[in-house]
Design a protein around this motif. Sequence first.
Motif, PDB file in Angstrom:
ATOM      1  N   TYR A   1      -4.281  34.544  32.891  1.00  2.00           N
ATOM      2  CA  TYR A   1      -3.865  34.006  31.598  1.00  2.00           C
ATOM      3  C   TYR A   1      -4.398  34.876  30.456  1.00  2.00           C
ATOM      4  O   TYR A   1      -5.198  34.437  29.631  1.00  2.00           O
ATOM      5  CB  TYR A   1      -4.326  32.558  31.442  1.00  2.00           C
ATOM      6  N   VAL A   2      -3.955  36.124  30.426  1.00  2.97           N
ATOM      7  CA  VAL A   2      -4.362  37.070  29.384  1.00  2.97           C
ATOM      8  C   VAL A   2      -3.167  37.287  28.452  1.00  2.97           C
ATOM      9  O   VAL A   2      -2.048  37.537  28.907  1.00  2.97           O
ATOM     10  CB  VAL A   2      -4.811  38.411  29.972  1.00  2.97           C
ATOM     11  N   TYR A   3      -3.420  37.198  27.147  1.00  4.52           N
ATOM     12  CA  TYR A   3      -2.373  37.289  26.136  1.00  4.52           C
ATOM     13  C   TYR A   3      -2.594  38.513  25.259  1.00  4.52           C
ATOM     14  O   TYR A   3      -3.728  38.886  24.962  1.00  4.52           O
ATOM     15  CB  TYR A   3      -2.369  36.044  25.253  1.00  4.52           C
TER      16      TYR A   3
ATOM     17  N   SER B   1       4.061  37.487  21.139  1.00  2.92           N
ATOM     18  CA  SER B   1       2.987  37.621  22.127  1.00  2.92           C
ATOM     19  C   SER B   1       3.604  37.766  23.498  1.00  2.92           C
ATOM     20  O   SER B   1       4.747  37.361  23.733  1.00  2.92           O
ATOM     21  CB  SER B   1       2.046  36.412  22.107  1.00  2.92           C
ATOM     22  N   THR B   2       2.855  38.370  24.380  1.00  4.88           N
ATOM     23  CA  THR B   2       3.242  38.508  25.772  1.00  4.88           C
ATOM     24  C   THR B   2       2.011  38.226  26.605  1.00  4.88           C
ATOM     25  O   THR B   2       0.881  38.332  26.113  1.00  4.88           O
ATOM     26  CB  THR B   2       3.803  39.915  26.063  1.00  4.88           C
ATOM     27  N   TRP B   3       2.202  37.815  27.854  1.00  2.00           N
ATOM     28  CA  TRP B   3       1.045  37.403  28.641  1.00  2.00           C
ATOM     29  C   TRP B   3       1.305  37.588  30.127  1.00  2.00           C
ATOM     30  O   TRP B   3       2.444  37.784  30.554  1.00  2.00           O
ATOM     31  CB  TRP B   3       0.686  35.959  28.358  1.00  2.00           C
ATOM     32  N   THR B   4       0.232  37.512  30.868  1.00  2.00           N
ATOM     33  CA  THR B   4       0.327  37.530  32.328  1.00  2.00           C
ATOM     34  C   THR B   4      -0.448  36.356  32.891  1.00  2.00           C
ATOM     35  O   THR B   4      -1.537  36.029  32.415  1.00  2.00           O
ATOM     36  CB  THR B   4      -0.213  38.842  32.916  1.00  2.00           C
ATOM     37  N   ARG B   5       0.150  35.710  33.863  1.00  2.00           N
ATOM     38  CA  ARG B   5      -0.530  34.583  34.510  1.00  2.00           C
ATOM     39  C   ARG B   5      -1.684  35.068  35.375  1.00  2.00           C
ATOM     40  O   ARG B   5      -2.743  34.438  35.434  1.00  2.00           O
ATOM     41  CB  ARG B   5       0.460  33.796  35.362  1.00  2.00           C
TER      42      ARG B   5
ATOM     43  N   THR C   1      -5.832  39.902  21.357  1.00  2.00           N
ATOM     44  CA  THR C   1      -5.765  39.553  22.774  1.00  2.00           C
ATOM     45  C   THR C   1      -6.640  38.340  22.981  1.00  2.00           C
ATOM     46  O   THR C   1      -7.637  38.141  22.275  1.00  2.00           O
ATOM     47  CB  THR C   1      -6.219  40.729  23.668  1.00  2.00           C
TER      48      THR C   1
ATOM     49  N   TRP D   1      -7.534  32.010  28.098  1.00  2.00           N
ATOM     50  CA  TRP D   1      -7.206  30.593  27.966  1.00  2.00           C
ATOM     51  C   TRP D   1      -8.468  29.769  28.133  1.00  2.00           C
ATOM     52  O   TRP D   1      -9.405  30.159  28.813  1.00  2.00           O
ATOM     53  CB  TRP D   1      -6.134  30.173  28.961  1.00  2.00           C
TER      54      TRP D   1
ATOM     55  N   TYR E   1     -11.694  37.808  30.958  1.00  2.00           N
ATOM     56  CA  TYR E   1     -10.634  38.787  31.123  1.00  2.00           C
ATOM     57  C   TYR E   1     -11.121  40.134  30.592  1.00  2.00           C
ATOM     58  O   TYR E   1     -12.108  40.212  29.848  1.00  2.00           O
ATOM     59  CB  TYR E   1      -9.353  38.360  30.406  1.00  2.00           C
TER      60      TYR E   1
END
Length: 600
Positions: A102-104, A116-120, A145, A148, A154
């Motif tokens: 959960y990094v944005y 924004s874009t993110w990865t689970r 960045t 969560w 992260y």
Amino acid sequence: MDGTRPLTLLLAGVLAAGGLAALTPVVHAADTELARNGGFESGLDGWSCTAGSGAVVPSPVHSGTKALQATPAGSDNARCAQTVSVKPHSTYTLSGWVRGSYVYLGASGTGTTDVSTWTRSAPDWQRLATTFTTGASTTSVTIFTHGWYGTGAYVADDLSLLGPGGDPVATPATPTGLAAGSPTSSSVTLTWPAVPGATSYKVYKDGALAATVTTNAYTATGLAAGTSYRFQVSAANSAGESARSAAVTATTTTGGGDPGGGLPAHALVGYLHASFANGSGYTRMADVPDSWDVINLAFGEPTSVTSGDIRFRLCPATECPGVESAADFKAAIKARQAAGKKVLISIGGQNGQVQLSTTAARDAFVTSVSKIMDEYGLDGLDIDFEGHSLSLQTGDTDFRNPTSPVIVNLITALKTLKARYGEDFVLTMAPETFFVQLGHQYYGSGPWGGQDPRAGAYLPVIHALRDDLTLLHVQDYNSGPIMGLDNQYHSMGGADFHIAMTDMLLTGFPVAGNTDRVFPALRPEQVAIGLPASPQAGNGHTPPAEVNKALDCLTRRTNCGSYQTHGTWPALRGLMTWSINWDRFNQGEFSRNFDAYRWS
């Protein structure tokens, strides 16, 4: 069919009409790298991370030798951000490499649609990228960045913003209005109005940099008694640092900074079961070992929850075989005091819920506590409110300006007692971690999603009475895991828990939901660590070797284990325990270890 012919004919027509200039592309400013220190090779320079959540680490890195590591908390998503100058009506590409769950990555203040874009989940380095176009009047955006709430740390590296550069960010203005609060013998709190555009402030003491903070308040600690200090502050952001403010001078008080003084440099505090019996056995006042410097009589209890009327009685002989007479008890108190010990009445305990919800209850509290102190010739008062004795009401969100009647009335009552008995009045408090350190994560709200007005509810009382408070010894037991300033959870029973909880008190910590979010540090001579004296005395018993590790770390910065403190405090006052009775039951292990510990 030849699909190129219409375009060929069109071009021919344009050329024939002399319209070559109409097809010349619009010239844009060359795209440049606008993110400052995107690889974190210069530490956190240019970046600001919420609640101190960010740090630079040597591994893992995507490139170079450093990367950002940020750790979310239950009430903080570890947002690290930078404000960048841009041009209106321009297109930008934001990218970066991340690892974790959960990094944005995103941009705000674009003047159009924030992105924004993110990865689970990114167990290895993963590139995130997005684009945005600025609005008609946009001259700066904030790139960021974050993780969560409550998840693991992260890592981010090589953050980049490509596009036409805007006008440079202006260096913030010089702070004005720097003010010093009432100094103690070893500390002074500084405040100043916030400066627009500032992302941090630098505090100078006698011309030397003392600290860099992200809020417009700072408490200087470790000062010498009876000494004048000169303070200045500057504002900073990615463009640089402002000139220093006009200086203010603060002079610390004399007298050792020990309200209700007379304690040794390192003191042992214990509770004596004077009014009740349990499995630990009864201990007569005359039989209390000399190891104990402060003896808290447990307990004075209310006649009802809301009356404010406090009563104290000796344990009945039917419950406590061998109990002394009232006359012998009072004589033994005088003998303890003649030997340099302090004897206090402790109010509350597990079964002694006290709610001073009215001014009548407040006044009854002052009158009845004074009567007990006068009858037994006591040195002061210990507040051991538990349960729902202290609760924040809806809207009571600022620990500096409480409105809850039970809190306001208690503060007033304690200040009245202090004024009545003077400088020799000893005031101590023994809150649970739920009422103090949990305010870092939840202030007036529960850690399980529901409202719990007790979370952090002691903070307004401690803050209002910090100049009158002799000792704060938080109960580091009967507690669940608590998050420290490292944004990691620590569990009771080992050195790390006591180190993390005490470091919060001696460093100061953000308070959830508050305007400036900073609970100022207490002086080390005001702080003792609360522990159970034996495995039978409460959950969280800590073996002597672990107790010594905690003391070593806090007073010498050795044996620190996984938690690294924010300072070294050789003046830490000492230890508190529940209880003298349980220590005797356990063959005096707790007090003997304290007596044997080498403080320097």
